[in-house]
Design a protein around this motif. Structure first.
Motif, PDB file in Angstrom:
ATOM      1  N   TYR A 142      95.180  -6.307  28.588  1.00 22.59           N
ATOM      2  CA  TYR A 142      93.898  -6.153  29.678  1.00 22.59           C
ATOM      3  C   TYR A 142      94.458  -6.141  31.099  1.00 22.59           C
ATOM      4  CZ  TYR A 142      90.490  -5.804  25.934  1.00 22.59           C
ATOM      5  OH  TYR A 142      89.808  -5.202  24.651  1.00 22.59           O
TER       6      TYR A 142
ATOM      7  N   GLY B 270      90.256  -1.909  28.017  1.00 18.76           N
ATOM      8  CA  GLY B 270      89.281  -2.428  28.904  1.00 18.76           C
ATOM      9  C   GLY B 270      88.601  -1.425  29.731  1.00 18.76           C
ATOM     10  N   LEU B 271      87.828  -1.722  30.831  1.00 13.73           N
ATOM     11  CA  LEU B 271      87.189  -0.804  31.814  1.00 13.73           C
ATOM     12  C   LEU B 271      88.112   0.067  32.536  1.00 13.73           C
ATOM     13  CD1 LEU B 271      84.094  -2.739  32.887  1.00 13.73           C
ATOM     14  CD2 LEU B 271      84.151  -1.164  30.903  1.00 13.73           C
TER      15      LEU B 271
ATOM     16  N   GLN C 136      85.613  -2.450  24.097  1.00  6.62           N
ATOM     17  CA  GLN C 136      85.313  -4.001  24.944  1.00  6.62           C
ATOM     18  C   GLN C 136      85.033  -4.869  24.098  1.00  6.62           C
ATOM     19  OE1 GLN C 136      86.798  -3.226  27.899  1.00  6.62           O
ATOM     20  NE2 GLN C 136      85.349  -4.339  28.656  1.00  6.62           N
TER      21      GLN C 136
END
Length: 171
Positions: free
Chosen positions: A44, A104-105, A23
């Motif tokens: 992303y 990314g998450l 991140q």
């Protein structure tokens, strides 16, 4: 049962530390490697979009073909993504890597596979009276692993700054 819960939580923790690290580091690395901010944002965005689309289908498929398999594949897929990011700055390959996972998450396809199976497996292995506590611990450990990963971004600078002190100790 508690062994299964511990293994699930450990798996989530270990798989999330690199996410926290990336991140912070990945966008900086990609920018330094000469990629345009728009392409970095696209990587992303596509990763999140793929996760959102696939998670709806992967839940049904995980129930049919095995949640454990989906969790294992979803946890392993980012390794392929990381290898692509480590070996090229070619936009087409980076887009593929972001779709597979590791950006990314959301984590692309890998995120969809794990999201569809992790919570279900955790609920399945946790007695009803302990679910709130176990899920709270899962969220806390997830947040902690992301924080530790993000802190890991400082490791190269810390190691470099410690080298003169280590040389003095050796002398």
């Amino acid at each position: 049962r508690s062994r299964d819960i511990a293994l699930l939580l450990a798996s989530q923790f270990l798989a999330s530390v690199p996410v926290g690290y990336l991140q912070v580091v990945l966008p900086l690395y990609l920018k330094r490697a000469g990629l345009e901010p728009g392409l970095i944002g696209l990587l992303y965005s596509l990763s999140g979009l793929v996760t959102a689309i696939l998670v709806a289908f992967s839940g049904v498929l995980a129930d049919r073909f095995g949640r454990r398999r989906f969790l294992i594949v979803g946890t392993a897929l980012p390794v392929l993504s990381y290898a692509i990011f480590a070996s090229t700055t070619e936009p087409a390959w980076l887009i593929l890597a972001s779709l597979i996972g590791g950006v990314g998450l959301a984590n692309g396809a890998a995120g969809a596979l794990t999201a569809a199976s992790f919570d279900a497996l955790l609920a399945e292995h946790t007695p009803a009276r302990q679910r709130t506590s176990v899920f709270a611990w899962a969220q806390a450990l997830w947040s902690l692993s992301l924080a530790l990963g993000a802190l890991g971004a400082a490791a190269p600078d810390l190691i470099r700054s410690a080298q003169p002190a280590l040389r003095e100790l050796e002398a």
